[in-house]
Design a protein around this motif. Structure first.
Motif, PDB file in Angstrom:
ATOM      1  N   LEU A 101      27.767  46.690  38.319  1.00  0.00           N
ATOM      2  CA  LEU A 101      28.673  45.821  37.703  1.00  0.00           C
ATOM      3  C   LEU A 101      30.050  46.420  37.880  1.00  0.00           C
ATOM      4  O   LEU A 101      31.078  45.384  37.864  1.00  0.00           O
ATOM      5  CB  LEU A 101      28.421  46.510  35.931  1.00  0.00           C
ATOM      6  N   GLU A 102      30.471  47.608  38.256  1.00  0.00           N
ATOM      7  CA  GLU A 102      31.787  47.695  38.827  1.00  0.00           C
ATOM      8  C   GLU A 102      32.246  46.995  39.796  1.00  0.00           C
ATOM      9  O   GLU A 102      33.296  46.528  39.810  1.00  0.00           O
ATOM     10  CB  GLU A 102      31.724  49.531  39.369  1.00  0.00           C
ATOM     11  N   GLN A 103      31.364  46.629  41.114  1.00  0.00           N
ATOM     12  CA  GLN A 103      31.749  45.700  41.788  1.00  0.00           C
ATOM     13  C   GLN A 103      31.815  44.484  41.411  1.00  0.00           C
ATOM     14  O   GLN A 103      32.918  43.801  41.681  1.00  0.00           O
ATOM     15  CB  GLN A 103      30.412  45.752  43.103  1.00  0.00           C
ATOM     16  N   ARG A 106      35.216  44.423  39.424  1.00  0.00           N
ATOM     17  CA  ARG A 106      36.231  44.584  40.441  1.00  0.00           C
ATOM     18  C   ARG A 106      36.680  43.133  41.001  1.00  0.00           C
ATOM     19  O   ARG A 106      37.933  42.731  41.262  1.00  0.00           O
ATOM     20  CB  ARG A 106      36.064  45.503  41.153  1.00  0.00           C
ATOM     21  N   LEU A 107      35.774  42.429  41.117  1.00  0.00           N
ATOM     22  CA  LEU A 107      35.999  41.287  42.126  1.00  0.00           C
ATOM     23  C   LEU A 107      36.006  39.691  41.309  1.00  0.00           C
ATOM     24  O   LEU A 107      36.572  38.732  41.638  1.00  0.00           O
ATOM     25  CB  LEU A 107      34.837  40.966  43.097  1.00  0.00           C
ATOM     26  N   LEU A 108      35.637  39.841  39.945  1.00  0.00           N
ATOM     27  CA  LEU A 108      35.402  38.831  39.186  1.00  0.00           C
ATOM     28  C   LEU A 108      36.302  38.611  37.978  1.00  0.00           C
ATOM     29  O   LEU A 108      36.455  39.910  37.432  1.00  0.00           O
ATOM     30  CB  LEU A 108      34.141  38.185  38.919  1.00  0.00           C
ATOM     31  N   PRO A 109      36.930  37.574  37.494  1.00  0.00           N
ATOM     32  CA  PRO A 109      37.872  37.470  36.262  1.00  0.00           C
ATOM     33  C   PRO A 109      36.978  37.458  34.766  1.00  0.00           C
ATOM     34  O   PRO A 109      37.570  37.652  33.956  1.00  0.00           O
ATOM     35  CB  PRO A 109      38.763  36.416  36.595  1.00  0.00           C
ATOM     36  N   CYS A 110      35.857  37.072  35.051  1.00  0.00           N
ATOM     37  CA  CYS A 110      34.774  36.793  34.008  1.00  0.00           C
ATOM     38  C   CYS A 110      34.206  37.832  33.319  1.00  0.00           C
ATOM     39  O   CYS A 110      34.154  39.026  33.994  1.00  0.00           O
ATOM     40  CB  CYS A 110      33.928  35.763  34.298  1.00  0.00           C
ATOM     41  N   LEU A 129      15.548  43.772  31.892  1.00  0.00           N
ATOM     42  CA  LEU A 129      16.159  45.042  31.729  1.00  0.00           C
ATOM     43  C   LEU A 129      17.578  44.315  31.723  1.00  0.00           C
ATOM     44  O   LEU A 129      18.306  43.707  32.688  1.00  0.00           O
ATOM     45  CB  LEU A 129      16.115  45.752  33.282  1.00  0.00           C
ATOM     46  N   PHE A 130      18.279  45.075  30.722  1.00  0.00           N
ATOM     47  CA  PHE A 130      19.886  44.649  30.481  1.00  0.00           C
ATOM     48  C   PHE A 130      20.665  45.797  30.756  1.00  0.00           C
ATOM     49  O   PHE A 130      20.511  46.954  30.338  1.00  0.00           O
ATOM     50  CB  PHE A 130      19.885  44.429  28.974  1.00  0.00           C
ATOM     51  N   MET A 131      21.768  45.412  31.397  1.00  0.00           N
ATOM     52  CA  MET A 131      23.163  46.262  31.691  1.00  0.00           C
ATOM     53  C   MET A 131      24.365  45.667  31.459  1.00  0.00           C
ATOM     54  O   MET A 131      24.455  44.602  32.024  1.00  0.00           O
ATOM     55  CB  MET A 131      22.765  47.121  33.038  1.00  0.00           C
ATOM     56  N   TYR A 132      25.024  46.044  30.436  1.00  0.00           N
ATOM     57  CA  TYR A 132      25.989  45.284  30.082  1.00  0.00           C
ATOM     58  C   TYR A 132      27.336  45.586  30.775  1.00  0.00           C
ATOM     59  O   TYR A 132      27.603  46.782  30.868  1.00  0.00           O
ATOM     60  CB  TYR A 132      26.378  45.458  28.595  1.00  0.00           C
ATOM     61  N   GLY A 133      28.300  44.804  31.306  1.00  0.00           N
ATOM     62  CA  GLY A 133      29.500  45.018  31.665  1.00  0.00           C
ATOM     63  C   GLY A 133      30.367  45.353  30.506  1.00  0.00           C
ATOM     64  O   GLY A 133      30.243  45.291  29.320  1.00  0.00           O
ATOM     65  N   ALA A 268      29.560  47.929  51.406  1.00  0.00           N
ATOM     66  CA  ALA A 268      30.397  47.437  52.610  1.00  0.00           C
ATOM     67  C   ALA A 268      30.455  46.118  52.674  1.00  0.00           C
ATOM     68  O   ALA A 268      31.749  45.649  53.112  1.00  0.00           O
ATOM     69  CB  ALA A 268      29.532  47.899  54.018  1.00  0.00           C
ATOM     70  N   SER A 269      29.717  45.310  52.134  1.00  0.00           N
ATOM     71  CA  SER A 269      29.858  43.858  51.970  1.00  0.00           C
ATOM     72  C   SER A 269      30.752  43.292  50.976  1.00  0.00           C
ATOM     73  O   SER A 269      31.706  42.509  51.172  1.00  0.00           O
ATOM     74  CB  SER A 269      28.547  43.056  51.928  1.00  0.00           C
ATOM     75  N   LEU A 270      30.904  44.067  49.833  1.00  0.00           N
ATOM     76  CA  LEU A 270      31.895  43.543  48.761  1.00  0.00           C
ATOM     77  C   LEU A 270      33.001  44.442  48.673  1.00  0.00           C
ATOM     78  O   LEU A 270      33.414  44.609  47.617  1.00  0.00           O
ATOM     79  CB  LEU A 270      30.928  43.827  47.574  1.00  0.00           C
TER      80      LEU A 270
END
Length: 278
Positions: A101-103, A106-110, A129-133, A268-270
Motif C-alpha cells: 500500500l505504501e508503494q 507513493r506513486l498514485l494520486p487516487c 483479504l482486505f487491507m485498506y490504504g 527495486a522496480s517501483l
C-alpha cells in the motif's frame, strides 16, 4: 458505477467473471484492458455489453473502481501508463500481495486498497483479504465489503500478515487439492476403487467437512468425533500425524522465502528513482 479492469488473466478473469455472475455490477459498466485480447473477448461473449479497452488508459479514464490484476513486475509499466490520468476520487484495487500500500500511495494520486482474492471466490465461496490504504473513507470501505460480500467472506487483515493469510486462503485450495489427490490415488491403487467414484467421494467429503466447520465444529472436535478410541480412524490418523509432522511449517518457510524475494524485486522496480530516470 463504472468499473475498469486492467488484466484478465487467471485471477483477474476469474474475479471479473465472479462479480459479473453475482450481478455486483452490469456488463455495460465494465471496461477491460488486457495484453491478451482473447481473454477479454471470452468475457465479452459471456457477458454481452462488456467493453474491451484498446489501452490501459481506456479502462481507467471514466472508472470509479479500477481493478489492477497484473503480475507484480508488470506494475511499473502499468502505473507509468495510467498514473497521470488517475484522480483523487477514484479507487484502485490491487490484487497482488508483494506490491505494498505504501508503494501504491507513493506513486498514485487516487485511493488504494489491497484485496487478495481466492480461486474459490469463483464459486462464491471462501475469503477475500482486505487491507485498506490511508485515503479511504468509511463509505468506500462499506462499498467494497458489500461488493466482495457477493462472492466471498471479506476479512480485514494487517498488511504484515498478508503472506500467512494468503497461504491459507489463496494457496490453501491448491494444498488441499494436492492432499486430496494423494488420498484418492491411494484409494484407487491400494483398494482398487474406480477413479471416478473415488474422486466423487473425496470431493463430497471435503465439501461436507467444510460445512461442519462453517457450522461451528472445530477442527479438533471433528477429529475427536470421528476417531473412536481404538478404532480404524484413530489408528490411521496416528500414521498420518507421523507422516506429515512439520510438513506445513516447511511449506510456509518456502512461501515466505519466495515472498521476500518478490518484495525485493518489486521494491527495486517501483522505486521513485526508477520512474524519474526513465
Amino acid at each position: 458505477m463504472k468499473i475498469g479492469f486492467i488484466g484478465a488473466g487467471s485471477m483477474g478473469g476469474l474475479l471479473a467473471g465472479a462479480l459479473l455472475r453475482a450481478r455486483a455490477f452490469e456488463p455495460a459498466d465494465v471496461t477491460i484492458a488486457t495484453r491478451t485480447s482473447s481473454k477479454a473477448e471470452r468475457l465479452a461473449r459471456q457477458f454481452p455489453g462488456l467493453r474491451i479497452g484498446s489501452t490501459n488508459l481506456a479502462a481507467v479514464q471514466d472508472a470509479d473502481l479500477i481493478f489492477l490484476c497484473v503480475k507484480p513486475l508488470d506494475y511499473r509499466q502499468v502505473i507509468g501508463e495510467i498514473r497521470s490520468a488517475l484522480r483523487p476520487d477514484q479507487l484502485l484495487i490491487s490484487i497482488t500481495s508483494p506490491v505494498t500500500l505504501e508503494q501504491l500511495e507513493r506513486l498514485l494520486p487516487c485511493k488504494v486498497v489491497k484485496i487478495i482474492p481466492s480461486i474459490v471466490n469463483g464459486a462464491a465461496s471462501g475469503a477475500s483479504l482486505f487491507m485498506y490504504g490511508s485515503r479511504l473513507e468509511p463509505a468506500d470501505k462499506r462499498q467494497l465489503v458489500s461488493l466482495f460480500g457477493k462472492i466471498s467472506e471479506p476479512i480485514e487483515i494487517p498488511e504484515s500478515s498478508v503472506r500467512a493469510a494468503s497461504d491459507l486462503s489463496s494457496c490453501g485450495p491448491a494444498f488441499m487439492a494436492y492432499l486430496l489427490e494423494q488420498f484418492v490415488d491411494a484409494t484407487v491403487e491400494y483398494a482398487g476403487m474406480a477413479p471416478d467414484i473415488a474422486a466423487r467421494l473425496g470431493a463430497e467429503m471435503l465439501l461436507g467437512t467444510a460445512r461442519l466447520l462453517e457450522q461451528g465444529c472445530t477442527m479438533r472436535e471433528l477429529q475427536e468425533r470421528v476417531c473412536v478410541p481404538g478404532g480404524i480412524t484413530a489408528v490411521a490418523i496416528e500414521e498420518l500425524r507421523d507422516s506429515t509432522r512439520d510438513a506445513f511449517r516447511r511449506v510456509l518457510r518456502k512461501t515466505h522465502d519466495k515472498f521476500a524475494e518478490d518484495l525485493a524485486k518489486v521494491e527495486a522496480s517501483l522505486s521513485e528513482q526508477s520512474f524519474w530516470t526513465e
